[in-house]
Enzyme design. Structure first.
Site, mmCIF file in Angstrom:
data_model
loop_
_atom_site.group_PDB
_atom_site.id
_atom_site.type_symbol
_atom_site.label_atom_id
_atom_site.label_comp_id
_atom_site.label_asym_id
_atom_site.label_seq_id
_atom_site.Cartn_x
_atom_site.Cartn_y
_atom_site.Cartn_z
ATOM 1 C CD GLU A 1 15.383 25.039 41.851
ATOM 2 O OE1 GLU A 1 14.868 24.392 41.991
ATOM 3 O OE2 GLU A 1 13.703 26.526 41.335
HETATM 4 C C1 FAD Z 1 18.602 29.012 32.361
HETATM 5 C C2 FAD Z 1 20.192 29.353 33.355
HETATM 6 C C3 FAD Z 1 19.440 29.844 34.444
HETATM 7 C C4 FAD Z 1 19.705 30.302 35.709
HETATM 8 N N1 FAD Z 1 18.567 31.185 36.554
HETATM 9 C C5 FAD Z 1 19.109 31.118 37.688
HETATM 10 C C6 FAD Z 1 18.620 32.536 38.116
HETATM 11 O O1 FAD Z 1 17.231 33.273 38.397
HETATM 12 N N2 FAD Z 1 18.991 33.464 39.708
HETATM 13 C C7 FAD Z 1 20.387 32.907 40.144
HETATM 14 O O2 FAD Z 1 21.058 33.035 40.972
HETATM 15 N N3 FAD Z 1 20.726 31.555 39.198
HETATM 16 C C8 FAD Z 1 20.903 31.099 37.859
HETATM 17 N N4 FAD Z 1 21.159 30.115 37.237
HETATM 18 C C9 FAD Z 1 22.439 30.216 37.720
HETATM 19 C C10 FAD Z 1 22.670 28.240 38.368
HETATM 20 O O3 FAD Z 1 22.395 27.836 39.327
HETATM 21 C C11 FAD Z 1 24.211 28.185 38.311
HETATM 22 O O4 FAD Z 1 24.284 27.760 36.896
HETATM 23 C C12 FAD Z 1 24.761 26.707 39.192
HETATM 24 O O5 FAD Z 1 24.171 26.898 40.041
HETATM 25 C C13 FAD Z 1 26.030 26.093 38.389
HETATM 26 O O6 FAD Z 1 26.892 26.795 38.863
HETATM 27 P P1 FAD Z 1 27.860 27.680 37.116
HETATM 28 O O7 FAD Z 1 26.985 27.913 36.347
HETATM 29 O O8 FAD Z 1 28.481 28.468 38.020
HETATM 30 O O9 FAD Z 1 28.416 26.342 37.675
HETATM 31 P P2 FAD Z 1 30.204 25.495 38.833
HETATM 32 O O10 FAD Z 1 29.757 25.696 40.032
HETATM 33 O O11 FAD Z 1 31.001 26.273 37.937
HETATM 34 O O12 FAD Z 1 30.036 24.015 38.848
HETATM 35 C C14 FAD Z 1 30.453 23.425 37.416
HETATM 36 C C15 FAD Z 1 29.841 21.854 37.319
HETATM 37 O O13 FAD Z 1 30.881 21.695 38.732
HETATM 38 C C16 FAD Z 1 30.009 20.870 39.526
HETATM 39 N N5 FAD Z 1 30.447 20.763 41.078
HETATM 40 C C17 FAD Z 1 30.445 21.981 41.734
HETATM 41 N N6 FAD Z 1 31.271 22.289 42.977
HETATM 42 C C18 FAD Z 1 31.029 20.772 43.332
HETATM 43 C C19 FAD Z 1 31.676 20.267 43.813
HETATM 44 N N7 FAD Z 1 31.579 20.067 44.953
HETATM 45 N N8 FAD Z 1 31.025 18.863 44.045
HETATM 46 C C20 FAD Z 1 31.468 18.100 42.659
HETATM 47 N N9 FAD Z 1 30.623 18.992 41.754
HETATM 48 C C21 FAD Z 1 30.886 20.067 41.700
HETATM 49 C C22 FAD Z 1 28.316 21.145 39.382
HETATM 50 O O14 FAD Z 1 28.212 20.044 39.146
HETATM 51 C C23 FAD Z 1 28.404 21.408 38.009
HETATM 52 O O15 FAD Z 1 28.499 20.112 37.163
HETATM 53 C C24 FAD Z 1 20.646 30.456 35.946
HETATM 54 C C25 FAD Z 1 21.419 29.311 35.161
HETATM 55 C C26 FAD Z 1 21.183 28.660 34.030
HETATM 56 C C27 FAD Z 1 22.273 28.105 33.374
#
Ligand code: FAD
Length: 828
Positions: free
Chosen positions: A507
């Site tokens: 989220e």
């Molecule tokens: C266990 C689990 C359950 C989940 N369930 C769902 C689900 O049901 N449905 C769904 O659609 N998604 C789901 N997600 C996805 C989740 O919402 C994403 O993992 C999340 O949005 C972050 O994306 P990412 O993991 O690709 O990280 P990335 O986007 O690659 O981010 C990596 C890091 O960079 C930081 N970052 C990225 N952009 C910026 C910026 N502009 N400025 C500063 N910092 C930044 C982030 O805060 C993070 O710390 C789930 C994830 C997990 C791990």
């Protein structure tokens, strides 16, 4: 008139004009009057006049202000040039940003941004309450669910939620709490959902997730709010009763935090479907991390929709769209699993290539086409304020309950470790987290229950409660030592440790939510003038835009002046004259400090936005600190409100004092960090004397106050129960947490006898080793009475259970241990 009196008179006049946001003609009159007084009434005041550049400067200023009070002059000399200049430099707000910004409501966040919070708005938020039906559900089926859950069995033996748990949650309506009664759900308030999910999470984060997901952003909520009548009839009842298991797929390999850039696309086409020519969409997607995906029967899918042949007559690029796709539909790949941090709730990828779906599978059918992002942002504003704040708050309360009990029971160096200052320090932090998280959770859930969709507040609450929970988990581990680290059926801390990174990431990952979303969105949405100015600048009708801009710009200038003088005045006078509500007594001083701090925040926020403009998004170390500053003020507001909603119990005042002192200290540090690192140093220097005219004098809460709040939570009773309210507390002697609760009571009851025994051991009268029965010996030597000996004997057994860690035979924990050993022996 003495010179000092004149200077004070000038300062008082300017402060009054600024705080009352006087119109420009009044400023002109006042500056003129002061200049006149200086000229004719300062017999000893020549140095002051010289210092001020003589009356000449005063008259020039009066003339400029008088001229600017004439509409035409002001428009020509100030408004029009500012309009043209800002139009060039102000960043354009993209459609997705606009949808995100306009999705939620603004409320208490706007009051804090205004620098003059109207206490009535906080008071008007209803106190936490549940209907009789909701209360019965929390105390009845929710408790029963918690009782039947075996956390170790779920996360270690099965790595799966057992069927009987799925059946219980489905049969009892847990999966349809947000679905209205009309559509077969329970129709519970957000406050009730938050408490129910929280209580389950205090027992098993995995089970909380399977209840939480269907009750937050996903098919159920989307259909309830935006679905067609047909979709409601077809799905809602089945979702409410767990006959359909939903999941929602937004995230993909290349679109994580930046979800709007998804590469999942659909094209509007006509195709034969079930033997009929059908208007529909050919969609391809590659999504990952989807919670409940491997078990889901109904997939909510977000993708970007295009209509190259103009079949819908709405243009070619239709935008993000959400569809409901049965998981067994031809072409849907779903079922494989990720293994997130050893947790057991189902989570996995899904994909599809050129899968045809009829148009009426889009949420809201044709009307819903291109509305996906708005739908998601609206639901997120609400959901983000409920789910993760609920789970991280209940985790904080449960960790506090078990850790205080353990620290009171566990002795080293002849003392309960809770009484050692080194342990008291993290325990005090844990008490604070439990009190603050619960305050934020309950007040915000009450706001949402009364119809608000607080986008900025939900963002800050999500990252703050989960970060605080992370600190509480780490503290709980440190205090338990090896007892927390060795996993097994009696370990009641591991599941929180494993689930914690999930809460931090989902989220909206915390780093992004803190540094990009909270302040940038807050500044645009909750600032009293900024969004109005931007809207005016982007208005296609230039004349209308200019008129709106003039209003907003003049309001903004008067706001900025009031902040400059207001911040200086309140910081010089220590908030003595700051506003506080009439109805409070014991917490008046904190309200005054909150009002004083809000004024300082408004000043810094405004100057930051004005000076960094479009560069705000890249200055994340600044926006992160300002998000923290806003959060501290918001959470302090919640702490004060919760104390009143709880009936202002005298014993709880120390918790409020402890939390408030730390909130204000951290707030100060956040502002100090901002101005010390401000990208335009001159603006940092300008703000410093206004914010800290007498230095940065706030300090964290004292060690003594820390001791008091910890001691209050070490003693079983009303206060300890209130601080850890609404979590599941086992009373079973077969349950590690039940044993903990039971042993704590026995430890307190036996403390005098225990002291006698300890004394005798220290004096060498009694030997305490594995090889002898020292309690019997103490009784024999009249150190203990028969009753005391019995009590201590029972306690000894209980304590040995509390401190025991699990151990296993190798073949219990190493897969194929016996077979591999047998094979290697055979090979030898
Ligand atoms: C266990 C689990 C359950 C989940 N369930 C769902 C689900 O049901 N449905 C769904 O659609 N998604 C789901 N997600 C996805 C989740 O919402 C994403 O993992 C999340 O949005 C972050 O994306 P990412 O993991 O690709 O990280 P990335 O986007 O690659 O981010 C990596 C890091 O960079 C930081 N970052 C990225 N952009 C910026 C910026 N502009 N400025 C500063 N910092 C930044 C982030 O805060 C993070 O710390 C789930 C994830 C997990 C791990």
């Amino acid at each position: 008139m003495p010179a000092l009196t004149f200077v004070l008179l000038c300062f008082a006049a300017l402060v009054i004009l600024a705080l009352r946001r006087a119109p420009i003609e009044i400023w002109a009159g006042c500056v003129g009057a002061l200049t006149l007084i200086a000229q004719i009434g300062l017999p000893y005041g020549e140095p002051v006049l010289t210092l001020l550049g003589g009356a000449f400067v005063g008259w020039i200023l009066t003339a400029v202000l008088a001229a600017l009070s004439v509409n035409e002059v002001r428009k020509k000399l100030v408004i029009a040039p500012a309009f043209d200049a800002l139009k060039k430099i102000m960043p354009r707000i993209s459609d997705t940003e606009r949808e995100a910004l306009e999705a939620g409501t603004i409320g208490w966040d706007a009051e804090l941004f205004s620098g003059e919070p109207d206490w009535r708005r906080l008071r008007d938020v209803p106190a936490m309450s549940l209907s009789a039906e909701e209360r019965a559900f929390l105390d009845g089926p929710t408790d029963e669910l918690c009782r039947m859950v075996d956390d170790w069995d779920i996360r270690h033996n099965r790595r799966e939620i057992p069927d009987n748990v799925w059946k219980f949650v489905a049969d009892n309506g847990f999966l349809g709490m947000l679905i209205s009664k009309e559509h077969g759900g329970l129709g519970f308030s957000p406050q009730a959902q938050s408490l129910i999910i929280g209580k389950i999470a205090s027992r098993s984060p995995d089970v909380a997730v399977i209840v939480m997901v269907p009750n937050s952003l996903g098919p159920g909520e989307l259909i309830e709010r935006y679905g067609t009548k047909r979709q409601k009839t077809k799905y809602l009842k089945r979702l409410a009763k767990g006959k359909e298991i939903p999941c929602f797929a937004l995230t993909g390999p290349t679109s994580g935090s930046d979800a709007a850039t998804m590469r999942d696309v659909g094209f509007v086409v006509r195709q034969s479907f079930k033997g009929k020519d059908t208007l529909g969409i050919k969609v391809s997607w590659d999504k990952r991390y989807i919670t409940l995906g491997p078990k889901a029967t109904l997939l909510g899918l977000a993708f970007h929709l295009y209509d190259p042949d103009g079949l819908l007559g709405k243009g070619e690029d239709l935008g993000i769209t959400v569809a409901l796709i049965p998981a067994d539909h031809k072409g849907v790949n779903i079922g494989r699993r990720h293994l997130p941090c050893g947790v057991a709730f189902p989570n996995g990828p899904t994909s599809g290539s050129g899968v045809f779906i009829p148009l009426d599978w889009v949420v809201g059918a044709k009307e819903g086409v291109g509305q996906g992002w708005r739908m998601l942002m609206e639901c997120l504003s609400e959901g983000r304020a409920i789910s993760l704040p609920a789970t991280s708050t209940s985790a904080a309360k449960a960790l506090l309950r078990s850790t205080t009990a353990y620290a009171r029971i566990r002795k080293q160096f002849g003392l309960p470790i809770a009484y050692m200052e080194g342990i008291e320090e993290p325990l005090a932090r844990m008490v604070e987290v439990a009190y603050v998280n619960e305050s934020g959770r309950s007040v915000t859930a009450a706001m949402v229950s009364s119809g608000e969709k607080p986008s900025v507040i939900s963002a800050l609450l999500k990252y703050q409660t989960t970060e605080r929970m992370r600190s509480a988990v780490n503290d709980a581990f440190d205090i338990h030592g090896g007892r927390a680290i060795c996993d097994g059926p009696s370990n009641y801390l591991q599941s929180a440790y494993q689930a914690m990174p999930v809460a931090i990431t989902v989220e909206g990952a915390n780093i992004l939510t803190r540094t990009l979303i909270t302040f940038a969105q807050g500044a645009l949405r909750s600032h009293p003038w900024l969004y109005k100015e931007i809207e005016a600048l982007q208005d296609k009708d230039e004349e209308r835009g200019m008129a709106a801009f003039e209003d907003a710009f003049c309001g903004h200038v008067s706001f900025a002046i009031s902040n400059i003088f207001g911040a200086l005045f309140h910081n010089l006078t220590g908030g003595l004259f700051a506003d506080a509500p009439d109805h409070v007594d014991k917490t008046k001083r904190w309200y005054k400090q909150l009002a004083r701090s809000a004024r300082s925040f408004a000043l810094v926020a405004d100057l930051t936005v004005a000076s960094l403009g479009g560069g705000l998004k890249t200055k994340q170390k600044i926006t992160g600190r300002l998000a923290d500053a806003l959060s501290e003020l918001y959470l302090l507001s919640c702490v004060l409100k919760r104390f009143e909603d709880d009936g202002q119990p005298a014993e709880d005042l120390k918790f409020v004092d402890y939390c408030a002192t730390n909130h204000l200290y951290r707030f100060q540090q956040a502002l100090k960090g901002t101005i010390e690192n401000f990208p335009i140093p001159a603006i940092g220097w300008f703000m410093r004397p206004l914010l800290f005219p007498l230095g940065a004098r706030r300090r964290p809460a004292s060690d003594q106050l820390g001791k008091q709040i910890v001691r209050a939570c070490l003693t079983p009773g009303e206060v300890r129960d209130r601080i850890t309210r609404d979590i599941y507390i086992s009373s079973s002697r077969d349950d590690p947490q039940g044993i903990l609760e039971h042993t704590l009571l026995k430890v307190i009851a036996a403390q005098d006898a225990d002291k006698k025994l300890d004394k005798a051991v220290r004096k060498g009268v009694i030997m305490r080793t594995h090889a002898n029965d020292w309690i019997a010996d103490a009784q024999k030597k009249d150190v203990l009475s028969a009753d005391e000996a019995k009590m201590l004997k029972e306690l000894e057994e209980l304590v040995s259970q509390v401190i025991a860690v699990d151990h296993f035979d190798a073949d219990e924990v190493i897969p194929n241990f016996r077979t591999d050993n047998a094979n290697s022996l055979a090979a030898e």
